[in-house]
Scaffold this motif. Structure first.
Motif, PDB file in Angstrom:
ATOM      1  N   GLY A  29     -18.351 -36.487   7.166  1.00  0.00           N
ATOM      2  CA  GLY A  29     -18.302 -37.627   6.403  1.00  0.00           C
ATOM      3  C   GLY A  29     -18.422 -36.806   4.872  1.00  0.00           C
ATOM      4  O   GLY A  29     -17.859 -37.284   4.139  1.00  0.00           O
ATOM      5  N   ARG A  30     -19.396 -35.817   4.741  1.00  0.00           N
ATOM      6  CA  ARG A  30     -19.731 -35.299   3.428  1.00  0.00           C
ATOM      7  C   ARG A  30     -18.439 -34.388   3.053  1.00  0.00           C
ATOM      8  O   ARG A  30     -18.166 -34.524   1.745  1.00  0.00           O
ATOM      9  CB  ARG A  30     -20.919 -34.494   3.466  1.00  0.00           C
ATOM     10  N   THR A  31     -17.935 -33.750   3.983  1.00  0.00           N
ATOM     11  CA  THR A  31     -16.655 -33.086   3.575  1.00  0.00           C
ATOM     12  C   THR A  31     -15.520 -34.062   3.135  1.00  0.00           C
ATOM     13  O   THR A  31     -14.870 -33.785   2.046  1.00  0.00           O
ATOM     14  CB  THR A  31     -16.197 -32.273   5.098  1.00  0.00           C
ATOM     15  N   ALA A  32     -15.428 -35.044   3.929  1.00  0.00           N
ATOM     16  CA  ALA A  32     -14.205 -35.944   3.299  1.00  0.00           C
ATOM     17  C   ALA A  32     -14.499 -36.707   2.085  1.00  0.00           C
ATOM     18  O   ALA A  32     -13.737 -36.686   1.226  1.00  0.00           O
ATOM     19  CB  ALA A  32     -14.260 -37.298   4.303  1.00  0.00           C
ATOM     20  N   ILE A  33     -15.950 -36.877   1.777  1.00  0.00           N
ATOM     21  CA  ILE A  33     -16.371 -37.281   0.566  1.00  0.00           C
ATOM     22  C   ILE A  33     -15.950 -36.271  -0.542  1.00  0.00           C
ATOM     23  O   ILE A  33     -15.603 -36.674  -1.746  1.00  0.00           O
ATOM     24  CB  ILE A  33     -17.623 -37.882   0.402  1.00  0.00           C
ATOM     25  N   THR A  34     -16.513 -34.916  -0.383  1.00  0.00           N
ATOM     26  CA  THR A  34     -16.146 -34.028  -1.326  1.00  0.00           C
ATOM     27  C   THR A  34     -14.775 -33.710  -1.643  1.00  0.00           C
ATOM     28  O   THR A  34     -14.303 -33.503  -2.842  1.00  0.00           O
ATOM     29  CB  THR A  34     -16.788 -32.721  -0.922  1.00  0.00           C
ATOM     30  N   ASN A  35     -14.041 -33.942  -0.533  1.00  0.00           N
ATOM     31  CA  ASN A  35     -12.407 -33.678  -0.686  1.00  0.00           C
ATOM     32  C   ASN A  35     -11.763 -35.059  -0.964  1.00  0.00           C
ATOM     33  O   ASN A  35     -10.571 -35.004  -1.010  1.00  0.00           O
ATOM     34  CB  ASN A  35     -11.856 -33.323   0.750  1.00  0.00           C
ATOM     35  N   GLN A  36     -12.685 -35.931  -1.672  1.00  0.00           N
ATOM     36  CA  GLN A  36     -12.038 -37.148  -2.089  1.00  0.00           C
ATOM     37  C   GLN A  36     -11.162 -38.100  -1.271  1.00  0.00           C
ATOM     38  O   GLN A  36     -10.213 -38.574  -1.459  1.00  0.00           O
ATOM     39  CB  GLN A  36     -11.419 -37.010  -3.406  1.00  0.00           C
ATOM     40  N   GLY A  37     -11.671 -38.038   0.103  1.00  0.00           N
ATOM     41  CA  GLY A  37     -11.040 -38.801   1.092  1.00  0.00           C
ATOM     42  C   GLY A  37     -10.764 -40.297   0.852  1.00  0.00           C
ATOM     43  O   GLY A  37     -11.493 -40.611   0.273  1.00  0.00           O
ATOM     44  N   THR A  38     -10.237 -41.025   1.446  1.00  0.00           N
ATOM     45  CA  THR A  38     -10.126 -42.405   1.342  1.00  0.00           C
ATOM     46  C   THR A  38     -11.240 -43.139   2.055  1.00  0.00           C
ATOM     47  O   THR A  38     -12.073 -42.288   2.835  1.00  0.00           O
ATOM     48  CB  THR A  38      -8.858 -43.019   2.162  1.00  0.00           C
ATOM     49  N   VAL A  39     -11.465 -44.538   1.821  1.00  0.00           N
ATOM     50  CA  VAL A  39     -12.823 -44.953   2.303  1.00  0.00           C
ATOM     51  C   VAL A  39     -12.320 -45.032   3.966  1.00  0.00           C
ATOM     52  O   VAL A  39     -13.315 -44.734   4.773  1.00  0.00           O
ATOM     53  CB  VAL A  39     -12.792 -46.445   1.722  1.00  0.00           C
ATOM     54  N   ALA A  40     -10.921 -45.114   4.345  1.00  0.00           N
ATOM     55  CA  ALA A  40     -10.868 -45.434   5.634  1.00  0.00           C
ATOM     56  C   ALA A  40     -11.132 -44.038   6.215  1.00  0.00           C
ATOM     57  O   ALA A  40     -11.797 -43.959   7.710  1.00  0.00           O
ATOM     58  CB  ALA A  40      -9.280 -45.571   6.070  1.00  0.00           C
ATOM     59  N   GLU A  41     -10.867 -42.879   5.805  1.00  0.00           N
ATOM     60  CA  GLU A  41     -11.089 -41.549   6.380  1.00  0.00           C
ATOM     61  C   GLU A  41     -12.566 -41.402   6.494  1.00  0.00           C
ATOM     62  O   GLU A  41     -13.172 -40.698   7.355  1.00  0.00           O
ATOM     63  CB  GLU A  41     -10.575 -40.538   5.449  1.00  0.00           C
ATOM     64  N   ILE A  42     -13.235 -41.697   5.577  1.00  0.00           N
ATOM     65  CA  ILE A  42     -14.901 -41.475   5.294  1.00  0.00           C
ATOM     66  C   ILE A  42     -15.556 -42.536   6.410  1.00  0.00           C
ATOM     67  O   ILE A  42     -16.443 -42.310   7.137  1.00  0.00           O
ATOM     68  CB  ILE A  42     -15.396 -41.712   3.994  1.00  0.00           C
ATOM     69  N   SER A  43     -15.079 -43.723   6.269  1.00  0.00           N
ATOM     70  CA  SER A  43     -15.647 -44.835   7.214  1.00  0.00           C
ATOM     71  C   SER A  43     -15.522 -44.311   8.746  1.00  0.00           C
ATOM     72  O   SER A  43     -16.324 -44.654   9.451  1.00  0.00           O
ATOM     73  CB  SER A  43     -14.729 -45.904   7.143  1.00  0.00           C
ATOM     74  N   VAL A  44     -14.390 -43.425   9.060  1.00  0.00           N
ATOM     75  CA  VAL A  44     -14.463 -43.249  10.376  1.00  0.00           C
ATOM     76  C   VAL A  44     -15.738 -42.371  11.012  1.00  0.00           C
ATOM     77  O   VAL A  44     -16.277 -42.544  12.035  1.00  0.00           O
ATOM     78  CB  VAL A  44     -13.199 -42.326  10.908  1.00  0.00           C
ATOM     79  N   HIS A  45     -16.421 -41.270  10.111  1.00  0.00           N
ATOM     80  CA  HIS A  45     -17.381 -40.462  10.367  1.00  0.00           C
ATOM     81  C   HIS A  45     -18.602 -41.454  10.310  1.00  0.00           C
ATOM     82  O   HIS A  45     -19.662 -41.111  10.841  1.00  0.00           O
ATOM     83  CB  HIS A  45     -17.404 -39.440   9.290  1.00  0.00           C
ATOM     84  N   ARG A  46     -18.689 -42.334   9.402  1.00  0.00           N
ATOM     85  CA  ARG A  46     -19.946 -43.238   9.186  1.00  0.00           C
ATOM     86  C   ARG A  46     -20.043 -44.102  10.585  1.00  0.00           C
ATOM     87  O   ARG A  46     -20.991 -44.254  11.017  1.00  0.00           O
ATOM     88  CB  ARG A  46     -19.471 -44.470   8.229  1.00  0.00           C
TER      89      ARG A  46
END
Length: 161
Positions: A29-46
């Motif tokens: 999730g932190r990696t997705a945030i750092t890489n400016q992932g979408t909310v959907a991409e980040i939400s999977v990890h959440r």
């Protein structure tokens, strides 16, 4: 505290690694945030992390169900320990109460209501062999089976935690 409980359930269980599951979800999730992932991409990890934490809290409640049942089996014997019984019952109840705050979990409000009904409002001190004792044991066993079925715990882990 939650990380210690995750480690305890991992160590006391078989085929589970809650610690790694949650850590890996946070890291991804932190990696997705750092890489400016979408909310959907980040939400999977959440979601993975939240469900992992729910499992840890529920597995810890199961651990205290088992401790409470063990304490109850000693009522009326020289090994009876009311302080431990009270502590274990309170831990069981408190960990179950904590689950209501996870809005991303698998346990529903109806599941939690049923769990609290089965656990009751205070530790029971009925003597083994009585109908009241047997009813309490059946209720706590049913509570453990709810955790098992909803969260996919193995019967061996539920019995061993």
């Amino acid at each position: 505290g939650l990380s210690r409980n995750a480690g305890k359930r991992d160590k006391g269980g078989s085929g589970v690694d809650f610690t790694k599951e949650i850590f890996d979800a946070y890291l991804a999730g932190r990696t997705a945030i750092t890489n400016q992932g979408t909310v959907a991409e980040i939400s999977v990890h959440r979601q993975i992390a939240a469900e992992g934490m729910e499992k840890v809290i529920a597995a810890t409640a199961v651990h205290y169900i088992n401790d409470t049942l063990g304490d109850m089996s000693k009522i009326g014997t020289a090994d009876e320990n009311a302080a431990n019984h009270n502590k274990h019952w309170a831990e069981m109840k408190a960990f179950t109460m904590a689950l209501q705050y996870n809005t991303f979990g698998k346990l529903t409000a109806a599941d939690l209501e049923q769990l609290h009904t089965l656990m009751g409002d205070a530790p029971k001190y009925d003597a083994p062999g009585t109908a009241a004792y047997d009813a309490t044991v059946a209720n706590l066993t049913e509570a453990a089976s709810i955790f098992e079925s909803v969260l996919g715990f193995s019967s061996a882990n539920v019995a061993g935690w």
